[in-house]
Every structure is written in structure tokens, then in C-alpha cells.
Design an enzyme around this catalytic site. Structure first.
Site, PDB file in Angstrom:
ATOM      1  CD  GLU A 107       1.409  -1.901   7.318  1.00  0.00           C
ATOM      2  OE1 GLU A 107       1.163  -0.655   9.117  1.00  0.00           O
ATOM      3  OE2 GLU A 107       1.853  -1.251   6.496  1.00  0.00           O
ATOM      4  CG  ASP A 154       0.376  -4.144   2.117  1.00  0.00           C
ATOM      5  OD1 ASP A 154       0.563  -4.377   3.206  1.00  0.00           O
ATOM      6  OD2 ASP A 154       1.431  -2.768   1.657  1.00  0.00           O
ATOM      7  CE  LYS A 208       3.385  -5.941   3.279  1.00  0.00           C
ATOM      8  NZ  LYS A 208       2.978  -4.683   4.198  1.00  0.00           N
ATOM      9  CD  GLU A 258       8.911  -1.105   6.799  1.00  0.00           C
ATOM     10  OE1 GLU A 258       7.426  -1.528   6.623  1.00  0.00           O
ATOM     11  OE2 GLU A 258       8.755   0.818   6.485  1.00  0.00           O
ATOM     12  CG  ASP A 279      -0.423   0.165   2.730  1.00  0.00           C
ATOM     13  OD1 ASP A 279       0.826  -0.012   2.628  1.00  0.00           O
ATOM     14  OD2 ASP A 279      -1.136  -0.122   3.292  1.00  0.00           O
ATOM     15  CB  SER A 280       4.331   2.013  -0.626  1.00  0.00           C
ATOM     16  OG  SER A 280       5.130   1.365  -1.232  1.00  0.00           O
TER      17      SER A 280
HETATM   18  N1  LIG Z   1       7.650   5.171  -0.748  1.00  0.00           N
HETATM   19  C1  LIG Z   1       8.075   4.810   0.017  1.00  0.00           C
HETATM   20  N2  LIG Z   1       9.085   3.697   0.174  1.00  0.00           N
HETATM   21  C2  LIG Z   1       8.465   2.573   1.051  1.00  0.00           C
HETATM   22  O1  LIG Z   1       9.802   2.647   1.663  1.00  0.00           O
HETATM   23  C3  LIG Z   1       7.571   3.157   2.424  1.00  0.00           C
HETATM   24  C4  LIG Z   1       7.088   4.397   1.468  1.00  0.00           C
HETATM   25  N3  LIG Z   1       7.110   4.921   0.331  1.00  0.00           N
HETATM   26  N4  LIG Z   1       5.704   4.841   1.968  1.00  0.00           N
HETATM   27  C5  LIG Z   1       4.974   3.685   3.461  1.00  0.00           C
HETATM   28  C6  LIG Z   1       5.991   3.479   4.160  1.00  0.00           C
HETATM   29  C7  LIG Z   1       7.320   4.667   5.478  1.00  0.00           C
HETATM   30  N5  LIG Z   1       8.395   4.213   4.928  1.00  0.00           N
HETATM   31  C8  LIG Z   1       9.477   5.106   5.839  1.00  0.00           C
HETATM   32  C9  LIG Z   1       9.479   5.939   5.151  1.00  0.00           C
HETATM   33  C10 LIG Z   1      10.201   6.909   5.426  1.00  0.00           C
HETATM   34  C11 LIG Z   1      10.936   6.133   6.869  1.00  0.00           C
HETATM   35  C12 LIG Z   1      12.474   7.119   7.709  1.00  0.00           C
HETATM   36  O2  LIG Z   1      12.615   7.849   7.201  1.00  0.00           O
HETATM   37  N6  LIG Z   1      13.261   6.608   8.607  1.00  0.00           N
HETATM   38  C13 LIG Z   1      14.315   7.121   9.360  1.00  0.00           C
HETATM   39  C14 LIG Z   1      14.271   7.103  10.982  1.00  0.00           C
HETATM   40  C15 LIG Z   1      13.545   8.419  11.659  1.00  0.00           C
HETATM   41  C16 LIG Z   1      13.997   7.028  13.008  1.00  0.00           C
HETATM   42  O3  LIG Z   1      13.354   6.302  13.329  1.00  0.00           O
HETATM   43  O4  LIG Z   1      13.957   8.492  13.864  1.00  0.00           O
HETATM   44  C17 LIG Z   1      15.670   7.095   8.194  1.00  0.00           C
HETATM   45  O5  LIG Z   1      16.209   7.362   8.391  1.00  0.00           O
HETATM   46  O6  LIG Z   1      15.802   5.559   8.463  1.00  0.00           O
HETATM   47  C18 LIG Z   1      11.378   5.059   7.155  1.00  0.00           C
HETATM   48  C19 LIG Z   1      10.099   4.122   6.807  1.00  0.00           C
HETATM   49  C20 LIG Z   1       9.014   2.382   4.328  1.00  0.00           C
HETATM   50  N7  LIG Z   1       7.217   2.507   3.266  1.00  0.00           N
HETATM   51  C1  LIG Z   2       7.404  -1.108   1.730  1.00  0.00           C
HETATM   52  C2  LIG Z   2       6.951  -2.587   1.674  1.00  0.00           C
HETATM   53  C3  LIG Z   2       7.594  -3.913   2.672  1.00  0.00           C
HETATM   54  C4  LIG Z   2       5.925  -2.807   2.766  1.00  0.00           C
HETATM   55  O1  LIG Z   2       4.612  -3.238   2.964  1.00  0.00           O
HETATM   56  C5  LIG Z   2       4.636  -1.547   1.294  1.00  0.00           C
HETATM   57  O2  LIG Z   2       5.154  -1.068   0.164  1.00  0.00           O
HETATM   58  O3  LIG Z   2       4.000  -0.600   1.719  1.00  0.00           O
END
Ligand SMILES: Nc1nc(=O)c2c([nH]1)NC[C@@H]1CN(c3ccc(C(=O)N[C@@H](CCC(=O)O)C(=O)O)cc3)CN21
Ligand SMILES: CC(C)C(=O)C(=O)O
Length: 398
Positions: free
Chosen positions: A223, A191, A221, A291, A152-153
Site C-alpha cells: 500500500e 499483502d 502487494k 481502492e 491483510d483484510s
Molecule cells: N471485510 C472487509 N472488506 C473490505 O473490503 C475491507 C476490509 N474488510 N478491511 C480493510 C479494508 C477496509 N475497507 C473498507 C471499509 C469500509 C468502507 C466504507 O464503509 N466506505 C464508505 C465510504 C465512506 C466515505 O467516504 O464517506 C461507503 O459507504 O462505501 C470502505 C472500505 C476495504 N477493506
Molecule cells: C480489499 C483488497 C484490495 C485488500 O487489500 C485486502 O483484502 O486486504
């Protein structure tokens, strides 16, 4: 870890109806020695569970995720399609420690990229190598993407919504059908969108049935951890295979105060472990996405689960990996982290830049008169053209 639940999880994954009702002895027969010896095995020497043929008498109808092996077509010179991936293949991957590959797809072209990547790099390969000896049969070589995820991203990357919670079931189904038309040999998992399983287990079952029936998917899938176990159980009982998803669960990003790494404290790490066990051992999920959790925790959990783990931001100790296709292709979405996207993301191409440059060049060439040129236009013979001019002039005079 109870052996009963381990066996139930395996038997559910194998599509055995009897899983929830048979005796331990019957289960031992179904899942083989792995069931009997499971508890004594050390993590390093633990052979992952063998996936023997399901011995349940009335099981064929339960097998849409365990398609029978299709013979590989033998066409001279033509690339040979591999056979459809199955849940059993994933279990074999875990056992043999061959990493499982998963990638998202959200439309027909992205599905076709996945399908094309499953073909051998060169169609010149005709069954023998340079020395003339036989190569392993094409179906034995791990290639391409094992699982296509209609995640669902796509709400964010393909639809421009600010979060995954905006995506409806009908929108998800439209994307599922497009992917299913383009991707024939990967296991197809979609999803269950936010909200479709929040009110009741019945709602969740109805949504999952539509994903299978109208979306043409193999599995769903979901969550969540312990709280979604009743739904996972119901789905596996009716023959819908479930992939679970724990750790950072994006559908709850508001409740988690953003996309934050999970499992970094004792209590949080324990919750991730408990959730991963609950969804696989109690629920019967055939695999679990981990994740954004510390790599050490993910490896530790992977060693203790019979079901394969698929990591995203969880390190190489998982049984497989998943990324969002548009992210790894370098098509930017608004992912935060200062425009770089999350730490776990690796870009394998820069398609966003390539596409933007191409669009700009097209616009410039139209304005500059370079496009269209001779090669992009259709000719007419001089004779036909003279004839047309005469006829048109006569017509104009009359
Ligand atoms: N384009 C896209 N890719 C993805 O992997 C994704 C989505 N969308 N949308 C739904 C979720 C959102 N996701 C994400 C988005 C941002 C971070 C992120 O910026 N994480 C920070 C960590 C922040 C912290 O814990 O302090 C990083 O620096 O990695 C992680 C997962 C993974 N999924
Ligand atoms: C990033 C993957 C695991 C996901 O759940 C998604 O694409 O929505």
C-alpha cells in the site's frame, strides 16, 4: 510520462534484469513497438503493450511469476486444470480488454473455492460442441479467478482484529501457506503487513523474501504511493514482483480518518493519479489496486497506465476487479456503513445466514434427539454383540 520509465516498468514486469541499465534502443527491442510508439497513441486506440518473450540472456531465474506454459492434461471426462496465471497473462488481458478477476483467499477452503471455480462448469464438455465443431482449447477460455490475494483484510474477516494494522508478518505467513496449498493455478499475491516496510527498505525486502520463500507466494502487494517507490524498485530489481495499492489504503485508515473515498477533490484526484503513475512507471509495479475512488478517475488513470489496474470501489473502467471473498459470499464482518458494508460491495451469496441457520438446527436436533439418527451410527452384528455381552458378563464375575 517518460518513455524511459514506461519501458522500465514493462521490462521490470517481464523480469528483465537489464531493465534498469540497458539503453533505450535495447529496451525498445525488449518491449517491442509498444515502447517506440507509446507516446503517440490515443487512449482509445492504444493497443496495450505487447508482452514479447524476455530476451535477456540470464533471465530464467527471474521467472517465478511467468511460469512456462504447462500442457493442459487431457484426461477423458475429467475436468482439465488450466495452466498457472502469469504476469504476462495480465498484460495480455489489458491489451485484449478481457477483465482481470481477483478475489481474496485466507485459508485452504477459500483457496479451494477459487481453484474449483477455474474448472469448466460441466466436466461433460469433451472438446466438441453440439454441432460437433471444435471448441477453443480450454487454456484459451478465460475462467475462474486470475489472482488470489491473501489480503491483510483477513486480519478483520478471518481473525476478528479491529483493523488490518494488528496482523503480524508471522500470522500472514501462516495464512499464505494454507492458501498456497489449495490454490494452484491463480497468481498468488500477499499483502506486506502494516509496519513491515515502514522503518527501512531493507526491512521491506526481508519481509517480502519471507512472503515468497516461506509463504509460497508469487508476488507481494504494497500500500502507498510515491513514498514506497524506493522499496518497489528494490523488490523488482531482486526479482520480487510487486502489486501496488493506491487510493483508500486501509493500513492508514487512522491517518485518513476512517475508510473514506479518495480522489474527490482536485488535489486528492491528482495525488491518486501521481501515486498510480509513480508506483508503476517509476517503481515498476506490475499492476496497481485502485481502492474507493470515483469511477471516472479510475477509468482515466487506467487509460493512461501501461500496467493493469485492479479496482475495488473504482468502477468498471479498471482492467480488473477485486473483492474480499467472505464479503461477496455474505459472511458478515464488522464493516460499518450501517451493517450494509461499503457501497462497492455486492453479495453473491448469503453464506453467513446459511451457516448460522445450520448451526442453530444442529443444536436443536441434538437437544431434540433427531441427531444422530440411524444413518449416522455404526452397526455391529447380532452375533458379535451376543458374544461381547457374554464375554463382558464373564469378565465382570471373575
Ligand atoms: N471485510 C472487509 N472488506 C473490505 O473490503 C475491507 C476490509 N474488510 N478491511 C480493510 C479494508 C477496509 N475497507 C473498507 C471499509 C469500509 C468502507 C466504507 O464503509 N466506505 C464508505 C465510504 C465512506 C466515505 O467516504 O464517506 C461507503 O459507504 O462505501 C470502505 C472500505 C476495504 N477493506
Ligand atoms: C480489499 C483488497 C484490495 C485488500 O487489500 C485486502 O483484502 O486486504
Amino acid at each position: 510520462m517518460s518513455t524511459g520509465s514506461v519501458a522500465r516498468s514493462i521490462a521490470r514486469s517481464l523480469g528483465c534484469d537489464a531493465a534498469s541499465t540497458t539503453s533505450h534502443r535495447q529496451l525498445a527491442r525488449v518491449v517491442g513497438p509498444a515502447y517506440r510508439h507509446h507516446r503517440q497513441l490515443s487512449t482509445q486506440s492504444r493497443p496495450a503493450l505487447a508482452a514479447p518473450p524476455c530476451t535477456c540472456a540470464q533471465s530464467p531465474a527471474r521467472s517465478y511469476s511467468s511460469y512456462p506454459t504447462q500442457p493442459v492434461e487431457q484426461k477423458h471426462g475429467a475436468p482439465q486444470p488450466r495452466r498457472k496465471r502469469t504476469i504476462r497473462d495480465l498484460q495480455a488481458n489489458k491489451r485484449k480488454r478481457i477483465p482481470i478477476t481477483m478475489l481474496t483467499a485466507h485459508d485452504y477452503p477459500s483457496a479451494r473455492f477459487i481453484e474449483a471455480a477455474a474448472l469448466p462448469p460441466s466436466s461433460a464438455t469433451n472438446g466438441t460442441n453440439e454441432a460437433g465443431s471444435s471448441l477453443p482449447s480450454p487454456s484459451q477460455q478465460p475462467r475462474g479467478i486470475d489472482i488470489a490475494l491473501i489480503g491483510d483484510s483477513l486480519a478483520m474477516v478471518a481473525c476478528g482484529y479491529p483493523s488490518t494494522t494488528h496482523l503480524t508478518l508471522d500470522e500472514m505467513l501462516y495464512h499464505c501457506r494454507a492458501v498456497a496449498r489449495g490454490c494452484k493455478t491463480s497468481l498468488l499475491v500477499a499483502d506486506l503487513p502494516f509496519g513491515t516496510y515502514a522503518v527501512s527498505v531493507e526491512d521491506g525486502v526481508r519481509a517480502a523474501v519471507r512472503i515468497i520463500q516461506e509463504g509460497h507466494m508469487d508476488a507481494v502487494k504494497i500500500e502507498g504511493g510515491a513514498e514506497v517507490v524506493p522499496l518497489i524498485k528494490r523488490l523488482t530489481d531482486v526479482g520480487i514482483p510487486v502489486m501496488a495499492h493506491v487510493g483508500l489504503t486501509p493500513q492508514r485508515q487512522a491517518a485518513l480518518s476512517g475508510y473514506r473515498v479518495q480522489g474527490k477533490t482536485v488535489a486528492s484526484a491528482m495525488k491518486v493519479y501521481d501515486d498510480a503513475r509513480a508506483v508503476t512507471e517509476d517503481g515498476g509495479a506490475f499492476a496497481v489496486v485502485l481502492e474507493a475512488i470515483p469511477a471516472r478517475l479510475a477509468a482515466w488513470i487506467t487509460d493512461r497506465l501501461d500496467a493493469p489496474t485492479i479496482g475495488i470501489g473504482a468502477g468498471k473502467g479498471c482492467d480488473g476487479q477485486v473483492l474480499v471473498q467472505l464479503d461477496m459470499l455474505g459472511v458478515d464482518s464488522d464493516l460499518g456503513a450501517g451493517g450494509k458494508g461499503p457501497r462497492f460491495l455486492k453479495r453473491y451469496a448469503n453464506l453467513g445466514q446459511v451457516a448460522t441457520d445450520a448451526v442453530r438446527e444442529y443444536a436443536d436436533e441434538v437437544r431434540g434427539g433427531q441427531f444422530p439418527s440411524e444413518e449416522h451410527t455404526y452397526p455391529i452384528s447380532d452375533e458379535a454383540w451376543r458374544g461381547f455381552l457374554e464375554a463382558a458378563t464373564t469378565k465382570a464375575r471373575s
